[in-house]
Design a protein around this motif. Structure first.
Motif, PDB file in Angstrom:
ATOM      1  N   LEU B  26     -15.378   2.128  -9.521  1.00  0.00           N
ATOM      2  CA  LEU B  26     -16.304   2.287  -8.392  1.00  0.00           C
ATOM      3  C   LEU B  26     -16.555   0.999  -7.629  1.00  0.00           C
ATOM      4  O   LEU B  26     -17.592   0.842  -6.990  1.00  0.00           O
ATOM      5  CB  LEU B  26     -17.644   2.868  -8.873  1.00  0.00           C
ATOM      6  CG  LEU B  26     -17.584   4.261  -9.499  1.00  0.00           C
ATOM      7  CD1 LEU B  26     -18.988   4.763  -9.828  1.00  0.00           C
ATOM      8  CD2 LEU B  26     -16.885   5.256  -8.585  1.00  0.00           C
ATOM      9  N   ASN B  27     -15.587   0.084  -7.674  1.00  0.00           N
ATOM     10  CA  ASN B  27     -15.734  -1.114  -6.853  1.00  0.00           C
ATOM     11  C   ASN B  27     -15.140  -0.906  -5.460  1.00  0.00           C
ATOM     12  O   ASN B  27     -14.999  -1.839  -4.686  1.00  0.00           O
ATOM     13  CB  ASN B  27     -15.125  -2.346  -7.545  1.00  0.00           C
ATOM     14  CG  ASN B  27     -13.700  -2.120  -7.975  1.00  0.00           C
ATOM     15  OD1 ASN B  27     -13.125  -1.055  -7.725  1.00  0.00           O
ATOM     16  ND2 ASN B  27     -13.115  -3.105  -8.612  1.00  0.00           N
ATOM     17  N   THR B  28     -14.822   0.362  -5.144  1.00  0.00           N
ATOM     18  CA  THR B  28     -14.394   0.671  -3.784  1.00  0.00           C
ATOM     19  C   THR B  28     -14.961   2.022  -3.358  1.00  0.00           C
ATOM     20  O   THR B  28     -15.090   2.918  -4.184  1.00  0.00           O
ATOM     21  CB  THR B  28     -12.849   0.718  -3.664  1.00  0.00           C
ATOM     22  OG1 THR B  28     -12.512   1.176  -2.351  1.00  0.00           O
ATOM     23  CG2 THR B  28     -12.246   1.680  -4.681  1.00  0.00           C
ATOM     24  N   PRO B  29     -15.326   2.171  -2.083  1.00  0.00           N
ATOM     25  CA  PRO B  29     -15.745   3.486  -1.598  1.00  0.00           C
ATOM     26  C   PRO B  29     -14.570   4.315  -1.047  1.00  0.00           C
ATOM     27  O   PRO B  29     -14.781   5.407  -0.536  1.00  0.00           O
ATOM     28  CB  PRO B  29     -16.744   3.144  -0.483  1.00  0.00           C
ATOM     29  CG  PRO B  29     -16.315   1.813   0.024  1.00  0.00           C
ATOM     30  CD  PRO B  29     -15.551   1.115  -1.087  1.00  0.00           C
ATOM     31  N   GLU B  33      -8.120   6.013  -2.795  1.00  0.00           N
ATOM     32  CA  GLU B  33      -7.868   5.139  -3.931  1.00  0.00           C
ATOM     33  C   GLU B  33      -8.563   5.680  -5.192  1.00  0.00           C
ATOM     34  O   GLU B  33      -7.975   5.724  -6.280  1.00  0.00           O
ATOM     35  CB  GLU B  33      -8.397   3.744  -3.568  1.00  0.00           C
ATOM     36  CG  GLU B  33      -7.860   2.651  -4.452  1.00  0.00           C
ATOM     37  CD  GLU B  33      -8.410   1.282  -4.028  1.00  0.00           C
ATOM     38  OE1 GLU B  33      -8.683   1.072  -2.832  1.00  0.00           O
ATOM     39  OE2 GLU B  33      -8.583   0.453  -4.934  1.00  0.00           O
ATOM     40  N   HIS B  70     -19.105   9.896  -5.344  1.00  0.00           N
ATOM     41  CA  HIS B  70     -17.673   9.698  -5.519  1.00  0.00           C
ATOM     42  C   HIS B  70     -17.085  10.847  -6.349  1.00  0.00           C
ATOM     43  O   HIS B  70     -15.904  11.153  -6.218  1.00  0.00           O
ATOM     44  CB  HIS B  70     -17.404   8.375  -6.233  1.00  0.00           C
ATOM     45  CG  HIS B  70     -18.187   7.200  -5.701  1.00  0.00           C
ATOM     46  ND1 HIS B  70     -19.560   7.104  -5.813  1.00  0.00           N
ATOM     47  CD2 HIS B  70     -17.785   6.063  -5.078  1.00  0.00           C
ATOM     48  CE1 HIS B  70     -19.969   5.953  -5.269  1.00  0.00           C
ATOM     49  NE2 HIS B  70     -18.908   5.302  -4.811  1.00  0.00           N
TER      50      HIS B  70
END
Lengths: 420, 164
Positions: B26-29, B33, B70
């Motif tokens: 979860l280091n990207t929205p 990916e 997410h």
């Protein structure tokens, strides 16, 4: 028909004299919260919807707490996006590194949330603030985006389960043992969509930290919110702290509850939730054969000052067992500072523990204590799902700070005997 | 307006959002990916095998745990046409509606549906047809208020409409 405490707060926030369970309402929000994982998604939605301004710059809280100080480049980009949005909209409750704490410890401590509030947060543990006598619930990022723009959210008015507490806790137990016991009784969906309203003469023996911990984990029983009535402990906690005037609501005498659960606090024992669900509860001393590799004391559930004190009581002049890594994470900068001032920080280091600045890090398997395949951790955190703290074949046992700290010095799951 | 036909991926009770999309990612929205890791902690083959229109069928309390949006987002991004469960955890339920991932509660049909069955789902009527076993079920309908959000294409679109 009488209303529960939750229903009273919701009615007041949608301009109706009364509401009843199942009714769909549009309610006014006092605080809208997000963190460094959920806010970037909300910002995307906010921008996609062409919203150009927030409803009130003083009623939005954005807390960088999950992956800060930034664990990697991508996390840094997420923090940056929160920072830029907060600057652009002059968000007054933006908490960056150095000021931040774990959101659900920080907002009550700083007086940002108070009794009578209606609060949504894009974090499932937003239910924590029910301890102050507020209606508070977790939502997703799209709800956060809509809330930031409109100051409103839709809710289905929940029915309620009454939890009647009597007696007082033994000295080796805390709020964590109470909520784990309750989840063990009703299961991880035992309060699905409902309020858990805690009442009874037993509540006067529960400190605000105990109550915050109990409300924090009502989501692990599927509840929409948990809530405590207002008493002297609430008033003393809020006095001089709330930045807005608290409003005290109480349930009607003839409020309708789906059922009542009675818990005698004096019969609570040190409780551990075994992998991989918070409902898999056992008495800690039945698990004394379980060897552990890591201990985590912290999180939005148990990173408050009384939790640090519990750890200090046990770790002071003791040693962490060989082969065990013990990670202690005070939940806010203020709590961390207190640990330093009171000499607890030194005691933790002397015992062989490490102490981190505030972060959610290991609780959700983000960083700062990830487990390898086959490793076991006893943690004061809130979830023990598959892969929650690292490898899908690692294990997390949930417990109170007393039980976690005792286990750190023996290397096996161990009960604290209590004050002698 | 919304119909889907596809194969069933079957899971048990209490599928939590940590297994739907582990927090370590979860280091990207970025949905595309994130979707590469959908369900990987309980079903490593899911992402490889899922096709557009396929259907997840699960037991009680689907989506319990974290509020991370997410979770429904990666399921939707993988092409899943609908999630059918005995019950949903409330934040997941809310998030799915808000982002436009079709979900249906149908406690009666779940035990009679097997992995790899082919289903046809009419989301407007709530009719679930098991083509493999030739059985038909009716899911619980949504209240009108929620139907409006769904038909508008999600919460923000529905707010936009109200303002017009």
């Amino acid at each position: 028909m009488g209303m529960t405490m939750t229903q009273k707060i919701l009615a007041a926030h949608c301009g109706l004299e009364s509401v009843s369970a199942g009714q769909l309402i549009n309610a006014r929000l006092d605080i809208v919260l997000g963190n460094d994982i959920t806010t970037p998604v909300a910002i995307n939605e906010f921008n996609k919807a062409n919203f150009d301004k927030v409803f009130d710059k003083d009623r939005i809280a954005i807390v960088l707490d999950h992956f800060v100080p930034n664990k990697d480049i991508k996390a840094a980009e997420q923090s940056k996006s929160c920072r830029e949005f907060s600057n652009a909209h002059e968000i007054s409750h933006f908490y960056d590194v150095g000021k931040m704490g774990i959101e659900h410890a920080l907002l009550p401590e700083q007086g940002v949330v108070t009794a009578g509030d209606c609060i949504i947060g894009a974090d499932s543990h937003t239910c924590t603030y029910g301890a102050l006598g507020a209606f508070s619930t977790g939502v997703g990022s799209t709800d956060m985006a809509a809330g930031m723009s409109s100051g409103m959210a839709w809710f289905k008015v929940p029915s309620a389960i009454k939890v009647n507490l009597v007696g007082s806790l033994p000295s080796n137990c805390s709020g964590k043992d109470v909520i784990l016991t309750l989840i063990g009784m009703i299961g991880v969906d035992g309060a699905l969509y409902k309020s858990l309203e805690f009442v009874g003469e037993g509540i006067k023996s529960l400190s605000m930290d105990d109550r915050l911990c109990i409300c924090n984990m009502v989501i692990e029983a599927g509840a929409k919110n948990g809530i405590f009535p207002i008493d002297e402990i609430t008033r003393a906690y809020l006095d001089g702290r709330s930045e807005r005037e608290p409003i005290f609501y109480e349930a009607d005498k003839d409020a309708v509850y789906e059922k009542t659960i009675d818990i005698d606090l004096s019969k609570i024992f040190p409780t551990v939730a075994c992998p991989h669900l918070p409902e898999n509860t056992r008495r800690a001393n039945e698990l004394s054969h379980i060897k552990i590799d890591q201990v985590v004391i912290g999180s939005c559930t148990n990173g408050r000052l009384s939790d640090m004190e519990a750890a200090y009581k046990i770790l002071n002049k003791n040693k962490i067992a060989d082969g065990v890594r013990c990670i202690i994470i005070p939940a806010t900068m203020q709590i961390l500072r207190e640990c330093v001032t009171r000499g607890w920080y030194t005691a933790f280091i002397d015992a062989g523990a490490v102490v981190s600045t505030p972060t959610c890090g290991p609780c959700l398997g983000g960083y700062m204590g990830i487990l390898a395949k086959g490793e076991r951790c006893i943690a004061t955190t809130n979830r023990n799902f598959v892969g929650r703290m690292g490898h899908p074949e690692s294990e997390v046992y949930l417990a109170s700070p007393y039980t976690a700290a005792m286990s750190a010095i023996t290397g096996y799951i161990t009960e604290y005997e209590g004050d002698k | 307006m919304m119909k889907t036909q596809g194969n069933v991926f079957k899971y048990q009770d209490n599928v939590d959002t940590d297994v739907i999309i582990p927090a370590r990612y979860l280091n990207t929205p970025d949905a595309n990916e994130l979707a590469l890791h959908c369900m990987e902690d309980i079903d490593k083959e899911f992402v490889k095998n899922v096709s557009v229109g396929d259907i997840i069928v699960a037991g009680q309390n689907f989506g319990c745990g974290s509020s991370r949006e997410h979770a429904p987002l990666v399921i939707k991004t993988c092409g899943v046409g609908c999630v059918i469960a005995k019950s949903f955890a409330r934040i997941f339920y809310r998030n799915a509606i808000n982002i436009g991932l079709p979900i249906l509660e149908c406690p009666d049909c779940v035990d009679e549906i097997s992995a790899n069955d082919e289903l046809f789902v009419d989301f407007d009527t709530g009719i679930i047809k098991n083509i493999t076993s030739n059985k038909e079920y009716l899911a619980q309908p949504f209240p009108d208020f929620i139907q409006n959000i769904i038909k508008s294409g999600g919460l923000l679109a529905s707010i936009g409409k109200d303002n017009d």
